[in-house]
Design a protein around this motif. Structure first.
Motif, PDB file in Angstrom:
ATOM      1  N   GLN A  87       4.484  -8.236  -7.538  1.00  0.00           N
ATOM      2  CA  GLN A  87       4.051  -8.768  -6.552  1.00  0.00           C
ATOM      3  C   GLN A  87       4.710  -9.875  -6.061  1.00  0.00           C
ATOM      4  O   GLN A  87       4.682 -10.357  -4.953  1.00  0.00           O
ATOM      5  N   ARG A  88       5.475 -10.537  -7.109  1.00  0.00           N
ATOM      6  CA  ARG A  88       6.249 -11.621  -6.595  1.00  0.00           C
ATOM      7  C   ARG A  88       7.589 -11.432  -6.054  1.00  0.00           C
ATOM      8  O   ARG A  88       8.110 -12.117  -4.872  1.00  0.00           O
ATOM      9  N   THR A  89       8.250 -10.207  -6.241  1.00  0.00           N
ATOM     10  CA  THR A  89       9.585  -9.695  -5.701  1.00  0.00           C
ATOM     11  C   THR A  89       9.161  -8.941  -4.672  1.00  0.00           C
ATOM     12  O   THR A  89       8.178  -8.160  -4.550  1.00  0.00           O
ATOM     13  N   ALA A 111       0.839  -5.547 -26.811  1.00  0.00           N
ATOM     14  CA  ALA A 111       2.194  -6.000 -26.005  1.00  0.00           C
ATOM     15  C   ALA A 111       2.370  -5.135 -24.853  1.00  0.00           C
ATOM     16  O   ALA A 111       2.784  -5.669 -23.590  1.00  0.00           O
ATOM     17  N   ALA A 112       1.972  -3.633 -25.055  1.00  0.00           N
ATOM     18  CA  ALA A 112       2.165  -2.905 -23.648  1.00  0.00           C
ATOM     19  C   ALA A 112       1.409  -3.200 -22.511  1.00  0.00           C
ATOM     20  O   ALA A 112       1.821  -3.175 -21.350  1.00  0.00           O
ATOM     21  N   GLU A 152       1.305  -5.950 -17.316  1.00  0.00           N
ATOM     22  CA  GLU A 152       0.878  -7.047 -16.294  1.00  0.00           C
ATOM     23  C   GLU A 152       2.102  -7.607 -15.880  1.00  0.00           C
ATOM     24  O   GLU A 152       1.956  -8.181 -14.634  1.00  0.00           O
ATOM     25  N   ALA A 153       2.860  -8.116 -16.733  1.00  0.00           N
ATOM     26  CA  ALA A 153       4.106  -8.750 -16.509  1.00  0.00           C
ATOM     27  C   ALA A 153       4.925  -8.066 -15.215  1.00  0.00           C
ATOM     28  O   ALA A 153       5.315  -8.561 -14.195  1.00  0.00           O
ATOM     29  N   GLY A 154       5.235  -6.685 -15.497  1.00  0.00           N
ATOM     30  CA  GLY A 154       5.505  -5.824 -14.187  1.00  0.00           C
ATOM     31  C   GLY A 154       4.957  -5.813 -12.958  1.00  0.00           C
ATOM     32  O   GLY A 154       5.453  -5.953 -12.186  1.00  0.00           O
TER      33      GLY A 154
END
Length: 127
Positions: free
Chosen positions: A93-95, A80-81, A86-88
């Motif tokens: 990268q998206r923002t 989960a960490a 990875e989501a961060g």
């Protein structure tokens, strides 16, 4: 003929024989009872041994399950960490985060572009 003393001795001996027979019979009864008790104790000891082994097996299985659950929980937390990290990274990268001078430069560039477009239209279709 038999004398009375002899008869009394025979009667006493007969009574002693009867008593001895009763005592031996009672002792045999006690011996059988003790054999039954010993057999019961042996079967109880065997039953306790089998229950002990079953209990040890169940405790070992339970301990293994607890260890696996702890390992799985720590593994899930680690996964989960990593996924949150990875989501961060994907989110970052998206923002696009612009600094203040980049924003001002974009606004000034947009104004220059609009003025040039308007000036080009004026010269193309103007007087």
């Amino acid at each position: 003929m038999t004398s009375p003393e002899n008869t009394e001795e025979k009667a006493a001996a007969y009574a002693r024989g009867l008593d001895a027979g009763r005592i031996e019979q009672r002792l045999q009864g006690h011996d059988e009872h003790l054999r039954k008790i010993n057999g019961s104790i042996d079967s109880m000891a065997q039953a306790l041994r089998s229950l002990t082994e079953e209990l040890r097996g169940n405790v070992t299985l339970f301990s293994a399950n607890v260890t696996a659950d702890r390992r799985d929980a720590s593994e899930r937390e680690r996964i989960a960490a990593v996924r949150v990290e990875e989501a961060g990274l994907v989110e970052s990268q998206r923002t696009v985060r612009w600094t203040a001078w980049q924003r001002w430069f974009a606004v000034v560039g947009a104004i220059v572009l609009i003025v040039n477009f308007g000036l080009g239209l004026y010269l193309a279709f103007g007087p």
